[in-house]
Design an enzyme around this catalytic site. Structure first.
Site, mmCIF file in Angstrom:
data_model
loop_
_atom_site.group_PDB
_atom_site.id
_atom_site.type_symbol
_atom_site.label_atom_id
_atom_site.label_comp_id
_atom_site.label_asym_id
_atom_site.label_seq_id
_atom_site.Cartn_x
_atom_site.Cartn_y
_atom_site.Cartn_z
ATOM 1 N N ASN A 180 -34.064 -22.803 16.425
ATOM 2 C CA ASN A 180 -35.472 -22.683 16.794
ATOM 3 C C ASN A 180 -35.643 -21.438 17.639
ATOM 4 O O ASN A 180 -34.900 -21.235 18.607
ATOM 5 C CB ASN A 180 -35.936 -23.893 17.618
ATOM 6 N N GLU A 181 -36.590 -20.622 17.270
ATOM 7 C CA GLU A 181 -36.904 -19.433 18.064
ATOM 8 C C GLU A 181 -35.659 -18.829 18.717
ATOM 9 O O GLU A 181 -35.564 -18.758 19.950
ATOM 10 C CB GLU A 181 -37.965 -19.756 19.121
ATOM 11 N N CYS A 200 -18.713 -12.641 25.549
ATOM 12 C CA CYS A 200 -19.586 -11.691 24.843
ATOM 13 C C CYS A 200 -19.061 -10.265 25.045
ATOM 14 O O CYS A 200 -19.110 -9.445 24.126
ATOM 15 C CB CYS A 200 -21.028 -11.794 25.338
ATOM 16 N N LYS A 253 -46.028 -31.504 28.476
ATOM 17 C CA LYS A 253 -46.991 -32.612 28.395
ATOM 18 C C LYS A 253 -48.439 -32.129 28.341
ATOM 19 O O LYS A 253 -49.311 -32.847 27.896
ATOM 20 C CB LYS A 253 -46.787 -33.623 29.521
ATOM 21 N N GLU A 302 -45.671 -22.448 13.542
ATOM 22 C CA GLU A 302 -46.296 -23.058 14.725
ATOM 23 C C GLU A 302 -47.534 -22.279 15.136
ATOM 24 O O GLU A 302 -47.526 -21.042 15.143
ATOM 25 C CB GLU A 302 -45.351 -23.027 15.941
ATOM 26 N N CYS A 305 -21.892 -12.830 29.212
ATOM 27 C CA CYS A 305 -20.636 -13.411 29.700
ATOM 28 C C CYS A 305 -19.426 -12.583 29.252
ATOM 29 O O CYS A 305 -19.537 -11.674 28.439
ATOM 30 C CB CYS A 305 -20.508 -14.855 29.228
HETATM 31 C C1 GLA Z 1 -42.278 -22.438 20.897
HETATM 32 C C2 GLA Z 1 -41.278 -23.504 20.505
HETATM 33 C C3 GLA Z 1 -41.844 -24.878 20.519
HETATM 34 C C4 GLA Z 1 -42.788 -25.088 21.684
HETATM 35 C C5 GLA Z 1 -43.837 -24.019 21.667
HETATM 36 C C6 GLA Z 1 -44.863 -24.179 22.765
HETATM 37 O O1 GLA Z 1 -42.947 -21.908 19.842
HETATM 38 O O2 GLA Z 1 -40.694 -23.267 19.244
HETATM 39 O O3 GLA Z 1 -40.769 -25.785 20.577
HETATM 40 O O4 GLA Z 1 -42.071 -25.065 22.864
HETATM 41 O O5 GLA Z 1 -43.210 -22.787 21.850
HETATM 42 O O6 GLA Z 1 -45.864 -23.228 22.680
HETATM 43 ZN ZN ZN Z 2 -21.824 -14.973 26.017
#
Ligand code: GLA
Ligand code: ZN
Length: 672
Positions: free
Chosen positions: A151-152, A162, A352, A303, A159
């Site tokens: 994810n992202e 690295c 939240k 997203e 370190c």
């Molecule tokens: C990113 C992440 C998500 C969430 C959003 C919130 O895009 O991928 O998991 O945290 O930010 O804006």
């Molecule tokens: Zn590292």
């Protein structure tokens, strides 16, 4: 691999779904509400690692089996995340090579997310083990549509492991320490390395004066994270060769060279979080950048928030209609999926207060749910008709991550010179003229374009100058700017006069570079009309002092000791033209400048006479049908005259239209 154009039978409409945050009793209600919102895909379990593997030898997939079965029974497919974006606490505790070390040189404790060292052997082993289990378990599940790896991806680790991997990477790239010294110009300030072990990660308390080291470290870290992605993708390709693989990118995210990443993805997907009142052109810029990563293929909007974020200073609500408008804008620029973060607002911790389709209130009543559901119905009614379309752009802006690093790590000529805002200036000018514009890497196939702009292309990598010359010679219109053609790929200046390897084509020599403070400006004066440009326009930031060496002078500086010397030039080169903008022109001048260049090339907007604030973008479907996306970014309703009365709006179903009225924040998709 199925090609993106043929994977889906309708626009994906979905959301990040975190069932592990909720009791099982809620899962059925989630499916019911998803159906009400016309959600057809759920992304999960992005952060589910510890819920799937609570200890190294304990696996708990039952809950995920249940959730996926429930979704599928409800007609909802799955974008299955590999769950490796946030490693469990037990894992960090057991394997101290996993947590990252920050730029301050301090090793991080467990926490947050995206916090693994990309060169940690234990992370590599354990993440791919999890991915194998997921692929073996769900690879044949009919709900599985797409793999969502990690994810992202992001973050930089400093370190020691690295550091060791970096030295190997350098050895592989340059062959010897002598060559590294030569490329990095370490003779400066006596920085010559005499042993490999002397090269360390560029922490804040370490080496900061060798820009080439920093650029190479960025290359290396981008490659390291990409290797993490590839390790997971390799497992998936082996077990489920027919399921497309993506990971969610982030637009102009500085530290990952997405041009390299894109080659490893089956489909590009990205997360769009514009700030309130973001200019439409700047959002379009991000979409075009993501679309350009894979030669204009459609992408997934993985997203967006249905309403607000939680991580900005002031998290404004999206005003009624804005979420719909921005969704259609994404589609106009290439999206075949409209997805959200997140399905249901969490009860606690950091997110939240982040927007969600289901608010804490928990029903389908809130405005946000209603807007998402209404959009979902509309998207459903479009069926497959919008899918797979390409934006037929004849203009392109060159964008290069490594150049970005070179421009911004540079000490001088100006701390105000920022790469992305520069690229955006030129994109905005074309956007304002309604000229469809791609954003592509200098390495991309440029043959389909008639107009190419290379803003601040400081770093000229091998073969690029020759390629641009050949393209211009064959009839292209090439534009570049101040501070271009300066350094090679390890940040060493091309000797013999700026703009180095571009000098011959541009027919100029830039002798000096003057930097202006934000309060200062100069002007460029067009003595002879150039299109609609005449007289003086203000300019700022940097002023190259140039000599025409064969180029024709179109405008000169208005003041200072270099008043009267060239500021805008054009050189005929083969069948083409090469323009040089020696300074940052104001938006009025840029607009007039590009209007003239487009007119010369007969590059015309898809519709004439558009009111201010209205965006129009064409997308040509695989069948050859052109769909025109009309987007009203203003809070007033507007009337748009159409050139013929043969248009149909796919959103309202109205046909034989000779004009369209768009409500405040309204959108239309016109077919003929
Ligand atoms: C990113 C992440 C998500 C969430 C959003 C919130 O895009 O991928 O998991 O945290 O930010 O804006
Ligand atoms: Zn590292």
């Amino acid at each position: 691999m199925k090609t993106p154009n043929t994977i889906f039978s309708q626009i994906l409409h979905g959301a990040d779904y975190n069932p592990e945050q909720w009791p099982e009793a809620i899962w059925d209600e989630d499916v019911r509400l998803m159906q009400k919102a016309s959600v057809n895909i759920a992304t999960l379990p992005v952060f589910g690692w510890v819920s799937l593997q609570p200890a190294e030898d304990v696996w708990t997939f039952d809950w995920l089996d249940t959730v996926i079965d429930k979704l599928w029974a409800g007609g909802i497919s799955v974008c299955l995340a590999t769950a490796t974006a946030s490693q469990p606490a037990w894992l960090d505790a057991k394997y101290p090579d996993v947590p990252t070390t920050g730029r301050d040189g301090v090793k991080r404790k467990h926490g947050n997310r995206h916090s693994f060292c990309p060169n940690s052997p234990n992370f590599r082993r354990l993440s791919t083990q999890l991915v194998r289990r997921l692929a073996e378990r769900y690879g044949e599940h009919p709900a599985l549509q797409i793999w969502h790896v990690g994810n992202e991806y992001g973050g930089t680790c400093y370190c020691d492991q690295c550091g060791a991997a970096f030295r190997h990477w350098l050895e592989h790239r340059y062959g010897s320490l002598e060559e590294v010294n030569r490329r990095w110009y370490t003779a400066f300030w006596g920085h010559t390395f005499t042993e490999w072990s002397q090269i360390e990660t560029p922490t804040d308390n370490g080496e900061g004066s060798l820009q080439a080291l920093r650029i190479d470290y960025d290359r290396f870290q981008s490659d390291s994270l990409l290797n993490c992605f590839k390790a997971e993708a390799d497992v998936l390709r082996q077990i489920t060769p027919n399921v497309p693989i993506t990971t969610n990118l982030m637009g102009t995210f500085k530290t990952l060279d997405y041009c390299k990443w894109a080659a490893e993805l089956d489909i590009v997907s990205w997360d769009s979080y514009p700030i309130k009142d973001a200019p439409a052109a700047d959002m379009a810029f991000q979409h075009a950048l993501m679309r350009g990563l894979k030669e204009g293929q459609p992408f997934l909007l993985m997203e967006q928030t249905p309403s607000q974020q939680n991580w900005q200073a002031h998290n404004a609500l999206k005003r009624p209609g804005i979420m719909r408008l921005w969704s259609y804008q994404a589609m106009a620029h290439g999206a075949d999926a409209i997805m959200y973060f997140q399905w249901r607002r969490g009860r606690g911790a950091t997110e939240k207060y982040h927007g969600a389709i289901v608010e804490h209130e928990g029903t389908d009543k809130p405005r946000v749910f209603q807007e998402v559901a209404a959009l979902g119905r509309e998207l459903k009614s479009l069926g497959a008709r919008t899918l797979g379309g390409r934006v037929p752009a004849r203009a392109a802006i060159l964008f290069d991550w490594e150049n970005w690093w070179a421009v911004e790590y540079s000490s001088g000529p100006s701390i105000d010179l920022k790469y992305v805002p520069q690229c955006q200036e030129y994109f905005r000018a074309l956007h304002g003229l309604h000229i469809p514009t791609d954003i592509v890497s200098p390495e991309a196939d440029l043959s389909g374009y008639d107009l190419i702009i290379a803003p601040v292309l400081t770093m000229i990598k091998p073969d690029i100058a020759e390629k641009l010359e050949a393209w211009t010679q064959a009839g292209g219109t090439f534009v570049t700017t101040f501070f271009s053609g300066i350094v090679d790929e390890t940040d060493r200046v091309y000797l013999g006069g700026y703009p180095g390897p571009l000098r011959r084509m541009l027919g100029i020599w830039a002798e000096e570079i003057d930097a202006l403070t934000p309060q200062q400006s100069n002007s460029v004066v067009f003595e002879t009309k150039f299109g609609e440009l005449a007289g003086a326009y203000s300019c700022r930031l940097l002023c190259d002092l140039i000599h025409a060496e064969g180029a024709a002078v179109l405008a000169t500086y208005g003041s200072d000791f270099y008043a009267g010397t060239p500021a805008v030039t054009v050189n005929s080169f083969g069948q083409g033209q090469a323009y040089y903008l020696a300074t940052a022109l104001n938006s009025e001048a840029l607009s007039g400048f590009f209007a003239k260049l487009c007119a010369d090339k007969a590059i015309v907007p898809p519709l004439p006479n558009l009111p201010d604030g209205v965006e129009v973008v064409p997308r040509v479907s695989p069948s050859g049908e052109t769909l025109l996306y009309l987007l009203n970014h203003t809070d007033q309703s507007v009337e748009i005259p159409l050139p013929r009365d043969t248009f149909q709006d796919l959103l309202t179903g109205q046909s034989r239209l000779g004009e369209v009225t768009l409500a405040k924040y309204g959108a239309a998709i016109l077919a003929e």
